[in-house]
Scaffold this motif. Structure first.
Motif, PDB file in Angstrom:
ATOM      1  N   MET A   1       0.854  -1.168   0.000  1.00 51.32           N
ATOM      2  CA  MET A   1       0.000   0.000   0.000  1.00 51.32           C
ATOM      3  C   MET A   1       0.903   1.236   0.000  1.00 51.32           C
ATOM      4  O   MET A   1       1.952   1.258   0.635  1.00 51.32           O
ATOM      5  N   ARG A   3       1.088   5.280   0.901  1.00 52.05           N
ATOM      6  CA  ARG A   3       0.465   6.394   1.622  1.00 52.05           C
ATOM      7  C   ARG A   3       1.031   7.693   1.029  1.00 52.05           C
ATOM      8  O   ARG A   3       2.239   7.861   0.899  1.00 52.05           O
ATOM      9  N   ASP A  62      -4.477   6.820   0.938  1.00 48.58           N
ATOM     10  CA  ASP A  62      -3.888   5.506   0.703  1.00 48.58           C
ATOM     11  C   ASP A  62      -4.352   4.930  -0.625  1.00 48.58           C
ATOM     12  O   ASP A  62      -5.509   5.119  -1.030  1.00 48.58           O
TER      13      ASP A  62
END
Length: 106
Positions: A1, A3, A62
């Motif tokens: 992921m 950010r 995100d």
């Protein structure tokens, strides 16, 4: 992921002008998750302490991957949002980093 964290210093000359600018930025950005599917989460915060040294507004968002972030950046609704935000800003800072896991306090 991935950010994506962006901070802005606003160019308003007084607290009331900066508050109005922050509200415009917040409204503009918080509308994006409804139209850009790559956004997993998005939060906008306005500074509430130490206005002389802190940045005025922050975005934390995100994405599944760097490709998702890149798709967001060129999405027409995001490009339109940048045209609203840029005239309100005197400085911008950002960091994009990989999130391995989220730690929570028990």
């Amino acid at each position: 992921m991935i950010r994506h964290v962006v901070s802005w210093k606003l160019n308003g000359t007084d607290a009331a002008a900066r508050a109005e600018q922050a509200a415009t930025i917040t409204a503009t950005l918080t509308a994006l998750p409804a139209v850009i599917p790559e956004i997993l989460s998005l939060e906008v915060g306005t500074n509430s302490a130490y206005p002389d040294s802190n940045w005025d507004v922050v975005l934390i968002a995100d994405y599944d991957s760097l490709e998702g972030l890149e798709a967001y950046q060129v999405h027409p609704d995001h490009v339109a949002a940048t045209h609203v935000i840029k005239p309100l800003v005197s400085a911008r800072s950002n960091v994009d980093f990989e999130v391995e896991s989220v730690l929570t306090a028990d």
